[in-house]
Enzyme design. Structure first.
Site, PDB file in Angstrom:
ATOM      1  N   HIS A  22      40.950 -25.713 -13.435  1.00 36.39           N
ATOM      2  CA  HIS A  22      41.543 -25.307 -12.159  1.00 36.39           C
ATOM      3  C   HIS A  22      41.068 -23.908 -11.740  1.00 36.39           C
ATOM      4  CE1 HIS A  22      44.802 -25.360  -9.090  1.00 36.39           C
ATOM      5  NE2 HIS A  22      44.781 -24.039  -9.287  1.00 36.39           N
ATOM      6  N   GLU A  23      41.186 -22.960 -12.663  1.00 39.06           N
ATOM      7  CA  GLU A  23      40.805 -21.585 -12.333  1.00 39.06           C
ATOM      8  C   GLU A  23      39.293 -21.428 -12.172  1.00 39.06           C
ATOM      9  OE1 GLU A  23      43.083 -19.814 -11.368  1.00 39.06           O
ATOM     10  OE2 GLU A  23      44.778 -20.891 -12.237  1.00 39.06           O
ATOM     11  N   HIS A  26      38.407 -22.107  -8.573  1.00 40.69           N
ATOM     12  CA  HIS A  26      38.579 -20.914  -7.724  1.00 40.69           C
ATOM     13  C   HIS A  26      37.442 -19.913  -7.953  1.00 40.69           C
ATOM     14  CE1 HIS A  26      42.461 -22.172  -6.343  1.00 40.69           C
ATOM     15  NE2 HIS A  26      43.072 -22.026  -7.522  1.00 40.69           N
TER      16      HIS A  26
END
Length: 452
Positions: A22-23, A26
């Protein structure tokens, strides 16, 4: 110690992987857009491990692993000097900020596609969609039995969608349960005839799925097969009584036994007792006197056993796909799971699905451990499902979550200017309150399941 390795370790691996992906979503899109990343953190709180990477990015593993974040230059209260404004998040066009924030949830959805693709290409031994109905579920008549489902029916398709495994069957039925419509099962009976069984799910309710599988509540369970012995323990009760490998147990004390399930249930109920076991051997039948052994379970209850394992090969089949078919199936599974997640949330909001189904970290850890104990394929399938859930939940238009920020940027795009700091501050307070209540409610459900 076994609890730690069986449950805590799989939970940490699952959570760590999903947060990392997920990170990274980003982070990678932020770098692609030219934004400077100050910190990439897995977990919150005091750093346990820190590493200074290129371009000044600080990589951190923190003490509380339930989450993570990517801190970008020009985000929040950072002061931005003009010569560095091109690298500041807050100075990027709204479309770039939108892409950076959306990249995290999208990365989770892409991870699910990759995991499903790997499962489909690599193939896995799956339980065949052979079904058996229960005549009653609790005090009520079984919906499946009333629909005409019978022991040994092989499900070929549901509403036109091909069914290859029990997992396919379960997933298709869950979708129709949430949609509250009819499920038309095309089955092949034990006699080789094709027939249609219609399950009317319009009034079927989903209560606490954490306690009871809704498929079992329909009255459906995997079918069993004849109790043909595959292996004997040399000092077991069956071997001592004269039973051989390859024998098929067909009766106990004259009562017919048609399946492994019936034999197992009958033997468990008679610990220490001597009974007459009739087996089919070489085209004929023979009867032996067997004194059933005794063993004590974790719950302290004594049950019977005779030291045999049965041939279950007829219950399983290898399911695999070619690379392109696997990709199409992986995308479809991810899409259908995403839609089902959103529909389930909607049904909870309007009250058609109980809020008892909201689960927290304790339940997730329990499922992670159980899936890992069932093998790599089950654990990978669990990872894919949780990754989709994480992606979809983060896309919900709730302040604090990624979806809340996307809502702000959409409003900014329509309005032509950013929302006021006051509106953003109120939104953050509402989002934190909603998130806190959701976490508290999920934890309450977890504890309630443990107690009950």
């Amino acid at each position: 110690m076994s609890f730690f390795f069986n449950y805590i370790v799989p939970f940490i691996i699952a959570l760590g992987l999903l947060i990392l992906v997920h990170e990274l979503g980003h982070y990678l899109v932020a770098r692609w857009c030219g934004v400077k990343v100050l910190r990439f953190s897995i977990g919150f709180g005091r750093p346990l491990v820190k590493y200074q990477g290129k371009d000044g990015t600080e990589w951190v593993l923190a003490v509380f692993p339930l989450g993570g974040y990517v801190k970008m230059f020009g985000e929040g209260s950072d002061e931005v000097e003009e010569h560095e404004s091109h690298r500041a998040f807050c100075r990027q066009p709204v479309r770039r900020r939108f892409a950076i924030v959306a990249a995290g949830p999208i990365a989770n959805l892409l991870l699910a596609v990759v995991l499903y693709w790997g499962l489909c290409v690599g193939g896995s031994e799956e339980l065949r969609p052979l079904i058996a109905p229960a005549a009653e579920v609790g005090a009520e008549a079984s919906l499946a039995h009333d629909a005409g489902v019978r022991e040994g029916d092989l499900v070929l398709s549901i509403n036109g969608s091909e069914i290859k495994s029990w997992q396919d069957l379960r997933w298709a039925l869950l979708r129709h349960i949430v949609d509250r419509d009819e499920a038309r099962l095309l089955v092949r009976t034990r006699t080789g005839e094709d027939a249609v069984r219609i399950l009317d799910l319009r009034n079927f309710s989903l209560d606490d799925m954490g306690k009871e599988d809704p498929i079992f509540r329909l009255g459906l369970r995997p079918a069993s097969v004849p109790a043909r012995i595959d292996h004997l323990e040399e000092d077991g009760a069956a071997a001592g009584g004269g039973i051989l490998e390859g024998d098929e147990i067909v009766a106990i004390d004259g009562e017919a036994m048609g399946s492994i399930r019936e034999v197992v249930e009958a033997v468990r109920a008679i610990p220490g007792q001597t009974r007459m076991f009739t087996v089919r051997r070489g085209g004929g039948e023979r009867t032996f006197s067997v004194t059933v052994g005794e063993k004590q379970g974790k719950d302290g209850e004594t049950s019977g056993f005779i030291g045999v394992s049965f041939d279950t090969s007829a219950l399983f089949a290898m399911v695999s796909y070619g690379p392109f078919d696997a990709l199409a199936r992986a995308v479809r599974l991810t899409w259908e799971t995403s839609v089902l997640t959103l529909k389930s949330i909607g049904q909870m909001i309007i009250g058609n699905i109980s809020l008892k189904n909201v689960s927290g970290p304790i339940t997730i850890a329990d499922i992670a451990g159980k899936s890992a104990q069932h093998g790599a394929a089950a654990f990978i399938r669990f990872l894919a499902f949780i990754s989709i859930s994480l992606g979809i939940l983060n896309l919900l238009p709730v302040p604090v979550l990624d979806g809340g920020h996307l809502l702000y940027y959409a409003a900014e795009f329509i309005k032509g200017s950013a929302l006021s700091d006051q509106v953003m501050a109120v939104g953050q307070k509402i989002g934190v309150a909603l998130l806190f209540m959701l976490m508290a409610f999920a934890l309450y459900n977890d504890i309630n399941r443990l107690i009950s």
